[in-house]
Design a protein around this motif. Structure first.
Motif, PDB file in Angstrom:
ATOM      1  N   MET A  65       1.817  22.227  10.729  1.00 18.74           N
ATOM      2  CA  MET A  65       1.486  23.189   9.679  1.00 18.74           C
ATOM      3  C   MET A  65       2.717  23.890   9.120  1.00 18.74           C
ATOM      4  O   MET A  65       2.673  24.474   8.036  1.00 18.74           O
ATOM      5  CB  MET A  65       0.496  24.228  10.207  1.00 18.74           C
ATOM      6  CG  MET A  65      -0.894  23.674  10.485  1.00 18.74           C
ATOM      7  SD  MET A  65      -1.713  23.033   9.004  1.00 18.74           S
ATOM      8  CE  MET A  65      -1.989  24.544   8.087  1.00 18.74           C
ATOM      9  N   GLN A  66       3.814  23.844   9.847  1.00 20.96           N
ATOM     10  CA  GLN A  66       5.044  24.493   9.384  1.00 20.96           C
ATOM     11  C   GLN A  66       5.948  23.548   8.594  1.00 20.96           C
ATOM     12  O   GLN A  66       7.047  23.924   8.199  1.00 20.96           O
ATOM     13  CB  GLN A  66       5.800  25.069  10.583  1.00 20.96           C
ATOM     14  CG  GLN A  66       5.083  26.235  11.243  1.00 20.96           C
ATOM     15  CD  GLN A  66       5.794  26.740  12.479  1.00 20.96           C
ATOM     16  OE1 GLN A  66       6.662  26.058  13.021  1.00 20.96           O
ATOM     17  NE2 GLN A  66       5.434  27.932  12.930  1.00 20.96           N
ATOM     18  N   LYS A  67       5.467  22.328   8.351  1.00 25.88           N
ATOM     19  CA  LYS A  67       6.228  21.370   7.570  1.00 25.88           C
ATOM     20  C   LYS A  67       5.986  21.575   6.080  1.00 25.88           C
ATOM     21  O   LYS A  67       5.292  22.504   5.665  1.00 25.88           O
ATOM     22  CB  LYS A  67       5.861  19.945   7.991  1.00 25.88           C
ATOM     23  CG  LYS A  67       6.295  19.588   9.401  1.00 25.88           C
ATOM     24  CD  LYS A  67       5.930  18.154   9.749  1.00 25.88           C
ATOM     25  CE  LYS A  67       6.395  17.789  11.153  1.00 25.88           C
ATOM     26  NZ  LYS A  67       6.026  16.393  11.516  1.00 25.88           N
ATOM     27  N   GLY A  68       6.540  20.698   5.263  1.00 27.80           N
ATOM     28  CA  GLY A  68       6.415  20.798   3.819  1.00 27.80           C
ATOM     29  C   GLY A  68       5.021  20.476   3.318  1.00 27.80           C
ATOM     30  O   GLY A  68       4.145  20.020   4.080  1.00 27.80           O
ATOM     31  N   TYR A  69       4.812  20.682   2.028  1.00 26.39           N
ATOM     32  CA  TYR A  69       3.478  20.558   1.421  1.00 26.39           C
ATOM     33  C   TYR A  69       2.822  19.214   1.704  1.00 26.39           C
ATOM     34  O   TYR A  69       1.678  19.157   2.181  1.00 26.39           O
ATOM     35  CB  TYR A  69       3.569  20.789  -0.089  1.00 26.39           C
ATOM     36  CG  TYR A  69       2.251  20.580  -0.798  1.00 26.39           C
ATOM     37  CD1 TYR A  69       1.306  21.601  -0.860  1.00 26.39           C
ATOM     38  CD2 TYR A  69       1.960  19.356  -1.387  1.00 26.39           C
ATOM     39  CE1 TYR A  69       0.087  21.402  -1.493  1.00 26.39           C
ATOM     40  CE2 TYR A  69       0.747  19.151  -2.024  1.00 26.39           C
ATOM     41  CZ  TYR A  69      -0.181  20.168  -2.072  1.00 26.39           C
ATOM     42  OH  TYR A  69      -1.392  19.970  -2.695  1.00 26.39           O
ATOM     43  N   PHE A  70       3.487  18.126   1.420  1.00 29.13           N
ATOM     44  CA  PHE A  70       2.871  16.800   1.544  1.00 29.13           C
ATOM     45  C   PHE A  70       2.584  16.449   2.997  1.00 29.13           C
ATOM     46  O   PHE A  70       1.585  15.779   3.297  1.00 29.13           O
ATOM     47  CB  PHE A  70       3.752  15.744   0.872  1.00 29.13           C
ATOM     48  CG  PHE A  70       3.827  15.891  -0.620  1.00 29.13           C
ATOM     49  CD1 PHE A  70       2.750  15.534  -1.426  1.00 29.13           C
ATOM     50  CD2 PHE A  70       4.958  16.428  -1.207  1.00 29.13           C
ATOM     51  CE1 PHE A  70       2.807  15.690  -2.797  1.00 29.13           C
ATOM     52  CE2 PHE A  70       5.023  16.583  -2.592  1.00 29.13           C
ATOM     53  CZ  PHE A  70       3.947  16.228  -3.394  1.00 29.13           C
ATOM     54  N   VAL A  99       5.237  25.386   3.184  1.00 26.06           N
ATOM     55  CA  VAL A  99       5.449  25.525   1.738  1.00 26.06           C
ATOM     56  C   VAL A  99       6.191  26.823   1.446  1.00 26.06           C
ATOM     57  O   VAL A  99       6.959  26.910   0.481  1.00 26.06           O
ATOM     58  CB  VAL A  99       4.099  25.490   0.991  1.00 26.06           C
ATOM     59  CG1 VAL A  99       4.287  25.726  -0.507  1.00 26.06           C
ATOM     60  CG2 VAL A  99       3.400  24.154   1.235  1.00 26.06           C
ATOM     61  N   GLY A 100       5.930  27.839   2.286  1.00 28.06           N
ATOM     62  CA  GLY A 100       6.550  29.137   2.090  1.00 28.06           C
ATOM     63  C   GLY A 100       7.251  29.629   3.339  1.00 28.06           C
ATOM     64  O   GLY A 100       8.255  29.067   3.781  1.00 28.06           O
ATOM     65  N   PHE A 101       6.659  30.675   3.961  1.00 31.33           N
ATOM     66  CA  PHE A 101       7.327  31.339   5.084  1.00 31.33           C
ATOM     67  C   PHE A 101       7.093  30.662   6.433  1.00 31.33           C
ATOM     68  O   PHE A 101       7.775  30.974   7.404  1.00 31.33           O
ATOM     69  CB  PHE A 101       6.879  32.804   5.163  1.00 31.33           C
ATOM     70  CG  PHE A 101       7.227  33.605   3.941  1.00 31.33           C
ATOM     71  CD1 PHE A 101       8.537  33.965   3.670  1.00 31.33           C
ATOM     72  CD2 PHE A 101       6.245  33.984   3.036  1.00 31.33           C
ATOM     73  CE1 PHE A 101       8.866  34.699   2.547  1.00 31.33           C
ATOM     74  CE2 PHE A 101       6.561  34.722   1.900  1.00 31.33           C
ATOM     75  CZ  PHE A 101       7.881  35.071   1.653  1.00 31.33           C
ATOM     76  N   GLY A 102       6.099  29.784   6.528  1.00 32.09           N
ATOM     77  CA  GLY A 102       5.871  29.040   7.769  1.00 32.09           C
ATOM     78  C   GLY A 102       5.479  29.902   8.947  1.00 32.09           C
ATOM     79  O   GLY A 102       5.910  29.664  10.077  1.00 32.09           O
ATOM     80  N   LEU A 103       4.632  30.920   8.701  1.00 31.70           N
ATOM     81  CA  LEU A 103       4.243  31.830   9.777  1.00 31.70           C
ATOM     82  C   LEU A 103       3.011  31.368  10.547  1.00 31.70           C
ATOM     83  O   LEU A 103       2.451  32.131  11.340  1.00 31.70           O
ATOM     84  CB  LEU A 103       3.985  33.234   9.201  1.00 31.70           C
ATOM     85  CG  LEU A 103       5.216  33.966   8.655  1.00 31.70           C
ATOM     86  CD1 LEU A 103       4.810  35.326   8.088  1.00 31.70           C
ATOM     87  CD2 LEU A 103       6.271  34.135   9.740  1.00 31.70           C
ATOM     88  N   PHE A 104       2.586  30.134  10.335  1.00 23.99           N
ATOM     89  CA  PHE A 104       1.410  29.626  11.045  1.00 23.99           C
ATOM     90  C   PHE A 104       1.647  29.662  12.556  1.00 23.99           C
ATOM     91  O   PHE A 104       2.656  29.179  13.059  1.00 23.99           O
ATOM     92  CB  PHE A 104       1.107  28.190  10.611  1.00 23.99           C
ATOM     93  CG  PHE A 104      -0.199  27.668  11.151  1.00 23.99           C
ATOM     94  CD1 PHE A 104      -1.393  27.908  10.482  1.00 23.99           C
ATOM     95  CD2 PHE A 104      -0.238  26.947  12.335  1.00 23.99           C
ATOM     96  CE1 PHE A 104      -2.588  27.438  10.975  1.00 23.99           C
ATOM     97  CE2 PHE A 104      -1.437  26.461  12.836  1.00 23.99           C
ATOM     98  CZ  PHE A 104      -2.617  26.711  12.157  1.00 23.99           C
TER      99      PHE A 104
END
Length: 449
Positions: free
Chosen positions: A225-230, A376-381
């Protein structure tokens, strides 16, 4: 080919035709549903079970307890209720305007586009808790029930609850039998005996199921979930597909359609327009909360006593539909009392604005949270505790309560509401509000010293 032209009188509902109590209620429910959805946005496998991620002690446990007593399922129930009401009003208004068969055309076109929005919401805006797709499917069924008298609508909704309850009980019994075989296998192994093939297979499949919530699996989910959009889109695709395939027949009939029908009944009785005396709404509060919270408390205590075991969650689901129903009815009563009160006019105005832009604001939750939590953004998942996620909720509330009324000061609809209406009616309604001379209202100027 013959083109069927929609009469020009069949236009989207105007601001003067709206029912204020429904807009306020829709705004409250939209805010409330984020309290639950934020757990899916920010935690891996932690929506229901705080022991997996998000924390199960202190403020985290308190947050889980309060949300499960008052919000879990009830906000979705009220969302479903309001959707059913909205579809009924939409059709009823078209019929009264003499739309004839065009009413069905516009209605089903509207539902079909909602289904498309739902797919876009899930697969492109990366929200696994997407509900618009499910509402669209149930919306196709609502059409056939719209002319039922309120009593039959209520009875049908309750019948659906009963069917869902029986199915949940059946699932619990299967899980219980499965777990009993696991225990038998462990006893055999502990005594030095070789368990039978049936017991061994039951133990292996149970351990595989439990491994899905393990620390290793949680860590991998967070990493994805902390990776890029695709990458995130690819990771979530099979999860969304599974929801889209199984939920409509396994849960939505008893969870969504039931509340849509009950909502139409309550609207026909005049309970949702705030026109009933306060005593009726106090009665809903006085009956709904004690019964609903008692059921929810029993379920919660069952889970706590079993230390969040898989079997305890399965057992608690048996009464799930009934606890949420009674609490939801109490919420309706309390919201209507709020609408009827002479206080907090400014808050009602802001909540009504949020409600008028419900589709836009609902999708905005996903856009904002996509940037906060995924790569995609801050990756706080997976990085915030359960109670800390509420800070994000409050920030989004404040933003939407401020921006929504400002937007509607200059525009007739929210952007997604305008698009949905344009696609439904196959004509573009006026977007900008106009002054008495017919000119668009100018943007608000900032006066500087």
């Amino acid at each position: 080919m013959t083109v069927q032209v929609v009469p020009t009188s069949l236009t989207p509902i105007q601001a003067t035709d709206r029912i204020a109590s429904l807009d306020i209620m829709r705004g409250i429910v939209l805010c409330g549903i984020l309290i639950m959805n934020i757990n899916g946005f920010g935690l891996a496998f932690g929506y229901n079970n705080p022991s997996i991620l998000g924390g199960d002690t202190g403020l985290n446990l308190d947050t889980w307890i309060v949300t499960n007593l008052l919000f879990e399922g009830t906000m979705r129930a009220l969302f479903s209720l309001l959707f059913g009401v909205g579809m009924f009003i939409f059709l009823d208004r078209l019929v009264k305007k003499g739309a004839g068969i065009n009413a069905a055309d516009i209605y089903f076109r509207r539902i079909t586009w909602l289904l498309v929005f739902g797919l876009i919401h899930g697969y492109l805006l990366l929200w696994v808790g997407e509900i618009l797709y499910n509402y669209a499917l149930m919306g196709f069924l609502v059409y056939s029930f719209r002319q039922m008298v309120p009593k039959k609508l209520i009875l049908t909704g309750l019948l659906l609850f009963c069917i869902g309850t029986v199915w949940n009980y059946y699932d619990y019994q299967k899980d219980k039998d499965w777990f009993d075989k696991v225990q038998q296998a462990e006893v055999s192994i502990a005594s030095g005996e070789e368990p039978s093939k049936e017991l061994r297979e039951a133990k292996d499949s149970w351990e595989k199921r439990e491994a899905g919530n393990s620390t290793e699996a949680t860590g991998k989910f967070i990493e994805e979930m902390q990776k890029g959009y695709f990458s995130v889109a690819k990771h979530l695709r099979p999860i969304l597909y599974d929801f889209n395939v199984t939920d409509p027949y396994r849960r939505d009939l008893w969870d969504v359609l039931s509340m849509m029908l009950i909502g139409i009944a309550l609207f026909k009785w005049g309970l949702l327009s705030g026109e009933k005396p306060a005593s009726i709404y106090w009665l809903m509060v006085g009956i709904g909360y004690p019964i609903g919270i008692a059921i929810n408390y029993w379920e919660m205590q069952l889970i706590l006593d079993a230390q969040f075991s898989t079997l305890s969650f399965s057992q608690s689901n048996i009464t799930y539909y009934w606890g949420r129903f009674f609490v939801a009815m109490a919420h309706v009563g309390l919201i209507m009392l709020f609408c009827k009160s002479p206080f907090f006019g400014w808050l009602k105005t802001s909540l009504a604005a949020v409600g008028k832009m419900a589709l836009t604001n609902y999708l905005m939750h996903s856009v904002i949270c996509m940037f906060i939590f995924t790569g995609v953004g801050f990756g706080l998942f997976g990085q915030l505790e359960r109670f800390e996620l509420l800070y994000v909720v409050f920030a989004i509330w404040i933003f939407q309560l401020i921006v929504s009324p400002i937007w509607l000061r200059y525009f007739q609809f929210g952007p997604m509401e305008w698009l949905w209406r344009s696609l439904s009616y196959m004509q573009m309604p006026s977007f900008r509000k106009r002054n008495n001379s017919g000119q668009p209202l100018a943007p608000m100027r900032v006066i500087q010293d």
